[in-house]
Design a protein around this motif. Sequence first.
Motif, mmCIF file in Angstrom:
data_model
loop_
_atom_site.group_PDB
_atom_site.id
_atom_site.type_symbol
_atom_site.label_atom_id
_atom_site.label_comp_id
_atom_site.label_asym_id
_atom_site.label_seq_id
_atom_site.Cartn_x
_atom_site.Cartn_y
_atom_site.Cartn_z
ATOM 1 N N ASN A 1 0.806 -1.216 0.000
ATOM 2 C CA ASN A 1 0.000 0.000 0.000
ATOM 3 C C ASN A 1 0.844 1.273 0.000
ATOM 4 O O ASN A 1 0.474 2.271 -0.613
ATOM 5 N N ALA A 2 1.979 1.233 0.717
ATOM 6 C CA ALA A 2 2.768 2.454 0.853
ATOM 7 C C ALA A 2 3.305 2.967 -0.487
ATOM 8 O O ALA A 2 3.139 4.148 -0.810
ATOM 9 N N PRO A 3 3.938 2.127 -1.318
ATOM 10 C CA PRO A 3 4.377 2.652 -2.617
ATOM 11 C C PRO A 3 3.214 3.011 -3.534
ATOM 12 O O PRO A 3 3.337 3.907 -4.369
ATOM 13 N N MET A 4 2.082 2.319 -3.385
ATOM 14 C CA MET A 4 0.893 2.712 -4.152
ATOM 15 C C MET A 4 0.461 4.119 -3.758
ATOM 16 O O MET A 4 0.152 4.960 -4.619
ATOM 17 N N ALA A 5 0.443 4.391 -2.449
ATOM 18 C CA ALA A 5 0.073 5.717 -1.968
ATOM 19 C C ALA A 5 1.060 6.763 -2.471
ATOM 20 O O ALA A 5 0.667 7.863 -2.890
ATOM 21 N N TYR A 6 2.352 6.418 -2.429
ATOM 22 C CA TYR A 6 3.367 7.356 -2.903
ATOM 23 C C TYR A 6 3.165 7.651 -4.387
ATOM 24 O O TYR A 6 3.116 8.813 -4.809
ATOM 25 N N LEU A 7 3.062 6.609 -5.180
ATOM 26 C CA LEU A 7 2.973 6.780 -6.633
ATOM 27 C C LEU A 7 1.744 7.592 -7.023
ATOM 28 O O LEU A 7 1.829 8.539 -7.818
#
Length: 586
Positions: free
Chosen positions: A567-573
């Motif tokens: 979820n974290a890199p999805m949120a970042y991207l």
Amino acid sequence: MNLKSKFSLIIACVAYLLVFSQAYSQNADSIRLNQIGFYPGAPKKAIILDADHGIFYLENTAGKKVFTGTISRSVNKGFNGKYTGIANFTQFNATGTYKLVIPQKAESYTFTIANGALKSVADGAIKGFYYIRASIEIKEQYAGKWHRAAGHPDDKVIIHSSAVSKGRPEGTVISSPGGWYDAGDYNKYIVNSGISTATLLSLYEDFPAYMQTVKLNIPESSNKLPDVLDEALWNLRWMLTMQDPADGGVYHKLTNPAFDAMIMPDQATKPRYVVQKGTAATLDFAAVMAQASRIFAKFPQQLPGLADSCRMAATQAWDWAVKNPAVLYNQDKMNKTHEPKIVTGGYGDTKVDDEFVWAACELLVTTQNHIYVPYIKLVPVDAMTVPNWGDVRTMGYYTLLKHQDIVYTTAFNELPGLQTDFLKMADNLIANAGDNAYQTVMNKVAKNFGWGSSSVAANQGMALILAYKLTSDKKYLDNALANLDYLLGRNGTGYCYLTGFGHKPVMHPHHRPSVADGIEEPVPGLLSGGPNPGRQDKVPTPSSVPDEAFIDDENAYAVNEIAINWNAPMAYLANAIQALEGKQKK
């Protein structure tokens, strides 16, 4: 023809048209595209499964044809051995709601073109973390129908026999509340929390102006701290409780001995333990605390003393790791000599050189102390990879590249070479990405499709965002966006992998609250793991083709679990794209 015959013919024609129309609309899944929307000035592509030539057109909500284009064939076949058609409508930039039509064959799901096209996705991917908070009631005013009782107060956590130290013998009870549930289970793991928390902190650090505007309707939204930092703090404060105050070492995880059944958090009441300190967990902790210190130093009134506490925790953890450089977490080995046996997620790591690099980089930038420089080892371009929980070296490289003004004041003198190599890695990622069947970096090679493949796409996107910020070359931003398009429907399965979004969303993730809460729709804003032909869960998937090996089944944890480090890199991207492409418009 008599009146009865004419009437029969009319009925037959109407029936045919109804069947044709239904079949026509049901072919939406044969057009793979971002199911949410597109930015006016950004690339816009759809992948056509059943046609590799001919025309397509865009139709608005009034049924008016507004753009016509020609379908081209992909240069290369997909992993399934078939070519695809490419419908490129980049040059169409009028805002509105549309569908893409292949005459007499199919029409797509509707989508929007707007400056805020993916704002809902960007917000939702961060808000997903609120729903998986431990030790707190998730209230209806913030969560709607997904509200639930608090679970796992974690105020009476037991020191496991593997975790004893001076002042904390076996059976000692400590308090360690808060944090996020790691994945589909209810345990909390420092190693995975490290990269996840750092990624959310980086989102703020890299896009502070935009993230100041993001309001998520969480309990802390009324304070004067950006919501993304409030969410990261929920996990960061838990992480601080996982450090042994006697020596600075950090426990590997807080866990039940075994996984809970598919029940709600408040029904899961088995004893909880903190388990063995380890070098990887301690260094991940040090890296996150060093990063948090320099970020929260900018908020002394809202968070008095926190920056200093994080910095002290980071240096104490570093000192422990230097004295204990090879304490590796091996759960099977531990279970031979310690009780109770622990059989939850291992997150074992057989090497910690990458953790030393990451922690040293964060501490160098935060403290400017030259003692960390010897630990920052660079690797050749072909050994440089996008980060994952087991290989965090590049997280450190990112920090050096983003804080070059500080790094140049230290004894680290390899920054120019690091930037050159990083950009070569980025160029390798995007090379020939436009030739494959789905026109994405993610679809270049089959090895991208393993456990948590969705996070590979998101982490590739993160790397490309940094390359764009370093160079202002739009080729990197365009390819980062293409990977986000992949996650939102332009892929081999046609699913939008973020729960609660898209016309064909994941509905049955391996996630205990989503299974046990009695609500048809899963908890929103959670990224499914995505295609994985490894099938470690033994659940059959309709296809074994790498980018198609997926099933929307709550039992299929090898493809359909959720996890904070996905979820974290999805949120970042998604937020980075919204900040850059949306021009910070609401």
